[in-house]
Design a protein around this motif. Structure first.
Motif, short mmCIF file in Angstrom:
data_model
loop_
_atom_site.label_atom_id
_atom_site.label_comp_id
_atom_site.label_asym_id
_atom_site.label_seq_id
_atom_site.Cartn_x
_atom_site.Cartn_y
_atom_site.Cartn_z
N SER A 1 0.84 -1.20 0.00
CA SER A 1 0.00 0.00 0.00
C SER A 1 0.87 1.25 0.00
O SER A 1 2.10 1.17 0.06
CB SER A 1 -0.92 0.02 1.24
N TRP A 2 0.21 2.40 -0.04
CA TRP A 2 0.89 3.70 0.06
C TRP A 2 1.54 3.85 1.44
O TRP A 2 1.16 3.18 2.41
CB TRP A 2 -0.11 4.83 -0.11
N GLU B 1 4.12 8.53 -0.64
CA GLU B 1 4.47 7.71 -1.80
C GLU B 1 3.45 6.60 -2.07
O GLU B 1 2.94 5.95 -1.15
CB GLU B 1 5.85 7.06 -1.60
N SER B 2 3.20 6.40 -3.35
CA SER B 2 2.41 5.24 -3.77
C SER B 2 3.29 3.99 -3.70
O SER B 2 4.51 4.08 -3.54
CB SER B 2 1.92 5.43 -5.21
N ASN C 1 4.12 2.11 -6.12
CA ASN C 1 5.10 2.14 -7.22
C ASN C 1 6.26 3.07 -6.90
O ASN C 1 7.42 2.76 -7.22
CB ASN C 1 4.43 2.59 -8.52
#
Length: 213
Positions: free
Chosen positions: A33-34, A63-64, A66
């Motif tokens: 997850s974020w 942050e995400s 990714n």
């Protein structure tokens, strides 16, 4: 396979075991997850019972998944592996194919420093590593010499004359052949009645052609 016979009574049979290029091991760790708070992720890589020093990856809390895996890939290094990031996953790829390391683990700890990133203590072995192998050609001497004379061992169109004596055993004939042969790109060894040609590079090479006449 090839069979050779001549007036000396010596005969031999050659067989080939092809080399293989192997498969690079791939290990994958997933970020779930974020991040929700600033802090350090703790990354710990273990292998063969040895734990490396943990590596901190600093997050600002926005942050995400990714973005997090990109930061991990930019920060962490693992000897012998390339590290990339894709779709919330950190991917370790072995640089040279080798036997699978079942003890390799890439652990992500997000809870100790309250980053909001869930812990991922166990990574997944997504591709099993397979070691590279060399081509092996074995010339098995199937009968010794009943008469003195010469046998011709031809390797890829290059003949070598080997003198044998009446009564030479299979093992003695193999030793005489091994003493005289030098083949570029191959180690030539003798084991009992076998003359063994082992390629010095791995992978599926064009077959070494060996005949005995």
């Amino acid at each position: 396979m090839w069979l050779g016979r001549n007036s000396t009574g010596v005969s031999g049979l050659a067989s080939v075991v092809d080399g293989t290029p192997g498969v690079a091991q791939v290990e994958t760790a997933t970020v779930g997850s974020w991040s929700t708070a600033a802090g350090d992720l703790i990354i710990t890589v273990t292998s063969d019972g040895v734990t490396a020093d943990p590596v901190n990856v600093t997050l600002d809390g926005t942050e995400s998944a990714n973005m997090i895996v990109n930061k991990i890939a930019e920060t962490v290094t693992v000897t012998g592996y390339n590290i990339t990031a894709s779709n919330g996953k950190v991917i370790l790829t072995k640089q040279v194919p080798a036997e699978n390391d079942t003890t390799l683990n890439f652990a992500i700890n997000g809870s100790t420093n309250h980053t909001g990133v869930p812990d991922a203590p166990i990574s997944a072995n997504t591709t099993t590593g397979v070691a590279q192998t060399a081509e092996v050609v074995t010339l098995a001497i199937s009968s010794g010499a009943t008469n003195a004379g010469n046998v011709i061992v031809t390797v890829n169109d290059t003949p070598t004359t080997v003198a044998v004596a009446a009564g030479d055993t299979q093992e003695q004939v193999a030793a005489k052949i091994g003493d005289l042969l030098t083949v570029a790109g191959y180690n030539v060894t003798v084991s009992n009645r076998d003359v063994v040609f082992t390629s010095t590079t791995t992978g599926n090479l064009p077959d070494l052609r060996v005949t005995l006449d």
